[in-house]
Design an enzyme around this catalytic site. Sequence first.
Site, PDB file in Angstrom:
ATOM      1  N   ASP A  32     144.131  -6.502  45.424  1.00 15.34           N
ATOM      2  CA  ASP A  32     144.837  -6.561  44.137  1.00 15.34           C
ATOM      3  C   ASP A  32     145.389  -5.159  43.876  1.00 15.34           C
ATOM      4  OD1 ASP A  32     144.247  -8.576  41.330  1.00 15.34           O
ATOM      5  OD2 ASP A  32     145.389  -6.705  41.214  1.00 15.34           O
ATOM      6  N   ASN A  36     148.675  -6.156  37.037  1.00 13.92           N
ATOM      7  CA  ASN A  36     148.494  -6.944  35.812  1.00 13.92           C
ATOM      8  C   ASN A  36     147.027  -7.373  35.697  1.00 13.92           C
ATOM      9  OD1 ASN A  36     149.174  -8.310  33.484  1.00 13.92           O
ATOM     10  ND2 ASN A  36     149.902 -10.138  34.543  1.00 13.92           N
ATOM     11  N   SER A 125     153.898 -23.678  41.010  1.00 11.18           N
ATOM     12  CA  SER A 125     153.978 -23.993  39.577  1.00 11.18           C
ATOM     13  C   SER A 125     154.773 -25.267  39.356  1.00 11.18           C
ATOM     14  CB  SER A 125     154.673 -22.832  38.877  1.00 11.18           C
ATOM     15  OG  SER A 125     155.099 -23.208  37.590  1.00 11.18           O
ATOM     16  N   TYR A 150     161.870 -16.064  38.248  1.00  6.69           N
ATOM     17  CA  TYR A 150     160.460 -16.365  38.522  1.00  6.69           C
ATOM     18  C   TYR A 150     160.340 -17.760  39.152  1.00  6.69           C
ATOM     19  CZ  TYR A 150     156.002 -18.567  37.523  1.00  6.69           C
ATOM     20  OH  TYR A 150     154.858 -19.305  37.634  1.00  6.69           O
ATOM     21  N   LYS A 154     159.199 -19.248  43.163  1.00  8.69           N
ATOM     22  CA  LYS A 154     158.211 -20.274  43.533  1.00  8.69           C
ATOM     23  C   LYS A 154     158.843 -21.303  44.472  1.00  8.69           C
ATOM     24  CE  LYS A 154     154.702 -18.555  41.411  1.00  8.69           C
ATOM     25  NZ  LYS A 154     153.662 -17.909  42.209  1.00  8.69           N
ATOM     26  N   GLY A 297     165.465 -21.979  27.859  1.00 10.39           N
ATOM     27  CA  GLY A 297     164.812 -22.217  29.144  1.00 10.39           C
ATOM     28  C   GLY A 297     163.594 -23.121  29.058  1.00 10.39           C
TER      29      GLY A 297
HETATM   30  C1  UD1 Z   1     155.719 -20.864  31.744  1.00 13.49           C
HETATM   31  C2  UD1 Z   1     156.481 -21.225  32.963  1.00 13.49           C
HETATM   32  C3  UD1 Z   1     155.530 -21.684  34.027  1.00 13.49           C
HETATM   33  C4  UD1 Z   1     154.574 -20.585  34.341  1.00 13.49           C
HETATM   34  C5  UD1 Z   1     153.844 -20.158  33.113  1.00 13.49           C
HETATM   35  C6  UD1 Z   1     153.144 -18.894  33.526  1.00 13.49           C
HETATM   36  C7  UD1 Z   1     158.705 -22.216  32.913  1.00 13.49           C
HETATM   37  C8  UD1 Z   1     159.534 -23.338  32.419  1.00 13.49           C
HETATM   38  N1  UD1 Z   1     157.413 -22.284  32.637  1.00 13.49           N
HETATM   39  O1  UD1 Z   1     155.188 -22.075  31.224  1.00 13.49           O
HETATM   40  O2  UD1 Z   1     156.206 -21.995  35.196  1.00 13.49           O
HETATM   41  O3  UD1 Z   1     153.684 -20.979  35.340  1.00 13.49           O
HETATM   42  O4  UD1 Z   1     154.748 -19.887  32.030  1.00 13.49           O
HETATM   43  O5  UD1 Z   1     152.336 -18.406  32.603  1.00 13.49           O
HETATM   44  O6  UD1 Z   1     159.184 -21.314  33.530  1.00 13.49           O
HETATM   45  N2  UD1 Z   1     155.323 -21.500  22.729  1.00 13.49           N
HETATM   46  C9  UD1 Z   1     155.478 -21.345  21.351  1.00 13.49           C
HETATM   47  N3  UD1 Z   1     155.261 -20.108  20.823  1.00 13.49           N
HETATM   48  C10 UD1 Z   1     154.878 -19.040  21.586  1.00 13.49           C
HETATM   49  C11 UD1 Z   1     154.703 -19.207  22.977  1.00 13.49           C
HETATM   50  C12 UD1 Z   1     154.941 -20.457  23.509  1.00 13.49           C
HETATM   51  O7  UD1 Z   1     155.821 -22.286  20.648  1.00 13.49           O
HETATM   52  O8  UD1 Z   1     154.715 -17.933  21.036  1.00 13.49           O
HETATM   53  C13 UD1 Z   1     155.543 -22.837  23.307  1.00 13.49           C
HETATM   54  C14 UD1 Z   1     156.661 -22.831  24.337  1.00 13.49           C
HETATM   55  O9  UD1 Z   1     157.884 -23.060  23.734  1.00 13.49           O
HETATM   56  C15 UD1 Z   1     156.215 -23.988  25.244  1.00 13.49           C
HETATM   57  C16 UD1 Z   1     154.683 -23.975  25.149  1.00 13.49           C
HETATM   58  O10 UD1 Z   1     154.381 -23.213  23.996  1.00 13.49           O
HETATM   59  O11 UD1 Z   1     156.681 -25.179  24.726  1.00 13.49           O
HETATM   60  C17 UD1 Z   1     154.028 -23.330  26.344  1.00 13.49           C
HETATM   61  O12 UD1 Z   1     154.642 -22.079  26.579  1.00 13.49           O
HETATM   62  P1  UD1 Z   1     154.073 -21.011  27.634  1.00 13.49           P
HETATM   63  O13 UD1 Z   1     152.629 -20.797  27.406  1.00 13.49           O
HETATM   64  O14 UD1 Z   1     154.970 -19.822  27.618  1.00 13.49           O
HETATM   65  O15 UD1 Z   1     154.175 -21.759  29.042  1.00 13.49           O
HETATM   66  P2  UD1 Z   1     155.417 -22.507  29.728  1.00 13.49           P
HETATM   67  O16 UD1 Z   1     156.702 -22.003  29.239  1.00 13.49           O
HETATM   68  O17 UD1 Z   1     155.151 -23.971  29.642  1.00 13.49           O
END
Ligand code: UD1
Length: 337
Positions: A32, A36, A125, A150, A154, A297
């Site tokens: 590692d 991070n 992922s 990112y 993958k 996105g």
């Molecule tokens: C993202 C990536 C996924 C990756 C992961 C890594 C995409 C589409 N997805 O997942 O591939 O493995 O991160 O950690 O690239 N949300 C809120 N408020 C916030 C944060 C998030 O509402 O402050 C919502 C987002 O809009 C989403 C859900 O919570 O709908 C999950 O978000 P998040 O935890 O960032 O994960 P993903 O976007 O699903």
Amino acid sequence: MKNILVTGGLGFIGSHTCVELIHSGFNPIVIDNLDNSEIWIKDRIEKIVDRSIVFYQGDCRDENLLRTIFKENSISGIIHFAAHKAVGESVQQPLKYYDNNIGGLVTVLKVAQENNCSNLVFSSSCTVYGTPDQLPVDESAQIKTAESPYGTTKIICEKIIQDLVRANKDYKSILLRYFNPIGAHESSLIGELPLGVPSNLVPYITQTAAGLRESLTVFGSDYQTKDGSCVRDFIHVTDLAKAHIKALDFLLQKNEGTCEAVNIGTGHGNTVLELISTFEEVSEQKLNYEIGARRSGDVEAVYADSKKSRSLLGWEAEISLEKSLLDAWNWQKTLAK
Ligand code: UD1
């Protein structure tokens, strides 16, 4: 005891996987670069399993270091986690992502091949599915153009491994397509350590509840879902870690080349708002949140068809959403002190 090279073994998923490897009688050899993660995570892993682990600090693109590791340890298999994973940052700094995520994999594969090591579990992922045409999404679904560099890394890494298997009859690999990993080890000794402001939902929730952030913004309330917020498949990181052991067992028992992509999720979707209310219940905290605009996105809804993980690997998620959120909260409380 078989030695398993774990790249990125001090990260969120890597550290939990090291614990499960040891519980299952494997010996993790960790590399590692601490990009991070923190060195004290190693001590925490050792505390949980009550023994020391072999650790090399360095980068997976460092061929010479990898050669040294293979020379000093007889490696039976590799679990490759080491990669950058911040979707937003990857849009700003694509070369950082292509260099590290693809360069790291290629270097590991090259040195592994020199040493006749042909068992690889790769950390992929569900982002490879983009917006799936069907839900739940299974492994035969079309791979979509990624929304971010990112995501593209993958897809490319999966392709590189598939090409390698095609070229080498004996090569064996499992591509684990993770859904949304959350939670922390139930000991509260290891968990997620987001750098700076978290972009993922659960660390943002727990930091807000702990008073480190003022308020959580729910990104979008006008999606075609039951409450208008996005749907995700949230899986406890310990369940996810255990899937790697099943994948390794599968590869080590197999006598011929193989390459299988396998979804690792619970098979259930929950909305962001459901997650928040479940968190409020189990933590007995009122969460300060507001509804905001959609995040660009974001996929409206994605959750796993988990039949293949059951039939091929004999693995399924066991830990509830409630326990996942409670473990995440208990971990956060140790950090906030
Ligand atoms: C993202 C990536 C996924 C990756 C992961 C890594 C995409 C589409 N997805 O997942 O591939 O493995 O991160 O950690 O690239 N949300 C809120 N408020 C916030 C944060 C998030 O509402 O402050 C919502 C987002 O809009 C989403 C859900 O919570 O709908 C999950 O978000 P998040 O935890 O960032 O994960 P993903 O976007 O699903």
